[in-house]
Design a protein around this motif. Structure first.
Motif, PDB file in Angstrom:
ATOM      1  N   CYS A 130       0.810  -1.221   0.000  1.00 58.08           N
ATOM      2  CA  CYS A 130       0.000   0.000   0.000  1.00 58.08           C
ATOM      3  C   CYS A 130       0.844   1.274   0.000  1.00 58.08           C
ATOM      4  O   CYS A 130       0.392   2.321  -0.463  1.00 58.08           O
ATOM      5  N   GLN A 131       2.061   1.212   0.520  1.00 61.25           N
ATOM      6  CA  GLN A 131       2.939   2.384   0.533  1.00 61.25           C
ATOM      7  C   GLN A 131       4.350   1.978   0.095  1.00 61.25           C
ATOM      8  O   GLN A 131       5.312   2.134   0.854  1.00 61.25           O
ATOM      9  N   PRO A 132       4.497   1.477  -1.114  1.00 51.39           N
ATOM     10  CA  PRO A 132       5.792   0.923  -1.561  1.00 51.39           C
ATOM     11  C   PRO A 132       6.923   1.944  -1.588  1.00 51.39           C
ATOM     12  O   PRO A 132       8.072   1.602  -1.314  1.00 51.39           O
ATOM     13  N   TYR A 221      -5.151  -6.757   5.699  1.00 47.74           N
ATOM     14  CA  TYR A 221      -5.426  -7.423   4.432  1.00 47.74           C
ATOM     15  C   TYR A 221      -6.638  -6.843   3.719  1.00 47.74           C
ATOM     16  O   TYR A 221      -6.770  -6.998   2.500  1.00 47.74           O
ATOM     17  N   SER A 222      -7.520  -6.186   4.455  1.00 46.72           N
ATOM     18  CA  SER A 222      -8.606  -5.460   3.794  1.00 46.72           C
ATOM     19  C   SER A 222      -8.024  -4.312   2.975  1.00 46.72           C
ATOM     20  O   SER A 222      -8.418  -4.093   1.822  1.00 46.72           O
ATOM     21  N   CYS A 223      -7.068  -3.602   3.571  1.00 44.34           N
ATOM     22  CA  CYS A 223      -6.391  -2.509   2.854  1.00 44.34           C
ATOM     23  C   CYS A 223      -5.558  -3.047   1.693  1.00 44.34           C
ATOM     24  O   CYS A 223      -5.514  -2.443   0.603  1.00 44.34           O
ATOM     25  N   ILE A 224      -4.883  -4.181   1.924  1.00 44.47           N
ATOM     26  CA  ILE A 224      -4.065  -4.785   0.867  1.00 44.47           C
ATOM     27  C   ILE A 224      -4.939  -5.214  -0.308  1.00 44.47           C
ATOM     28  O   ILE A 224      -4.606  -4.963  -1.479  1.00 44.47           O
ATOM     29  N   LEU A 225      -6.069  -5.865  -0.012  1.00 42.66           N
ATOM     30  CA  LEU A 225      -6.975  -6.314  -1.069  1.00 42.66           C
ATOM     31  C   LEU A 225      -7.502  -5.131  -1.864  1.00 42.66           C
ATOM     32  O   LEU A 225      -7.581  -5.181  -3.109  1.00 42.66           O
TER      33      LEU A 225
END
Length: 316
Positions: A130-132, A221-225
């Protein structure tokens, strides 16, 4: 049953672990199977640790936490399986009160630490996906060390609270534990004192170190998805998902077996089922974790190929 008399009360100084069966042929088969599982667990997790330590390309936050998890699995299974093998194959089924309490303390602390480490690993994946661009800045080596150390320290400290209360209990008979290791529930049922406070504190601490990390993992994982679904290319989505698929699998297996074990009814008829579920998270899960993490992991594959291509003294 060995006992001591203390203030007109009989005090137990050892417990009897009943194990699985009294049938010799079955016990021999169980011993061979669990011994093989134990060797595979220890060797697989140690291999992961060595591969990461010996390859600079793997000196990243993700693999730093994986080393912590693999080391934990070795300690976790070694705390339970050797004694379990002994009670399966021999007539020596007793364990001292001190030994039993120590086994429970180490087991409870390591299980709690695994919950926190899995949550920390999900946070690492959240930052990476999310913040690479901020990942190298946020996930510094000092932060990783603090997160890992904090996970170990907090869980051993929290479990010590339950241990203090457990040590204050009086055990005056019977002394048979219908299990293959010293778990809290069958152990506390043998106390001849009021256990309500101990059970309440144990429930509160175990719920905290189990549910809070689970909520954090779910949110991460909600944010990742959500971030993966916003990626336009299919190849990009697959690459992003592959970086966390192993962790999702481990989390699902670990929490699935824990929930299944402790939601099983406490009736005597379900004790064999409890033992079966307990085997999942004490024996099988630690064995499968190295397989899950290395099965589709190109970095691990490349590190293993490099190690195998070197001369025998590459670890020196």
């Amino acid at each position: 049953m060995m006992t001591l008399s203390w203030e007109n009360q009989t005090m137990i100084v050892e417990f009897v672990l009943q194990g699985f069966s009294s049938i010799l042929q079955l016990n021999i088969s169980l011993f061979i199977m669990f011994f093989i599982f134990y060797i595979l667990t220890v060797s697989g997790n140690i291999l992961i640790v060595l591969l990461v330590l010996c390859n600079r390309a793997l000196h990243t936050p993700m693999y730093f936490f994986l080393v912590n998890l693999s080391f934990l699995e070795v300690c976790y299974t070694s705390n339970i399986v050797p004694k379990m093998l002994l009670i399966i194959i021999s007539d020596q089924k007793t364990i001292s009160v001190v030994g039993c309490f120590t086994q429970f303390y180490v087991f409870g602390s390591l299980a709690a630490t695994e919950c926190l480490l899995l949550a920390v690993m999900s946070y690492d994946r959240y930052i990476a996906i999310c913040q690479p661009l901020q990942y190298p800045i946020l996930m510094t080596s000092s932060l990783c060390l603090r997160l890992a150390t904090g996970s170990w320290f907090c869980c051993f400290l929290l479990t010590a609270i339950t241990m203090v209360l457990l040590c204050r209990q009086t055990f005056c008979g019977p002394n048979e534990i219908d299990h293959f290791f010293c778990d809290f529930t069958p152990l506390i049922h043998l106390s001849c004192m009021d256990t309500s406070l101990t059970e309440t504190i144990a429930f509160a601490t175990s719920s905290t170190v189990t549910l809070v990390p689970f909520v954090l993992i779910t949110v991460s994982y909600s944010c990742i998805l959500n971030a993966i679904l916003r990626i336009s290319s299919g190849a990009g989505r697959r690459k992003a998902f592959s970086t966390c698929s192993s962790h999702i699998t481990v989390v699902t297996v670990f929490y699935g077996t824990l929930i299944a074990t402790y939601l099983v009814p406490s009736a005597n008829s379900s004790q064999y089922l409890r033992k079966g579920f307990s085997l999942l998270y004490t024996v099988l899960t630690p064995m499968f974790n190295p397989i899950i993490y290395s099965l589709r992991n190109r970095d691990i594959h490349e590190a293993l190929k490099k190690c195998l291509s070197r001369k025998p003294g590459f670890l020196i």
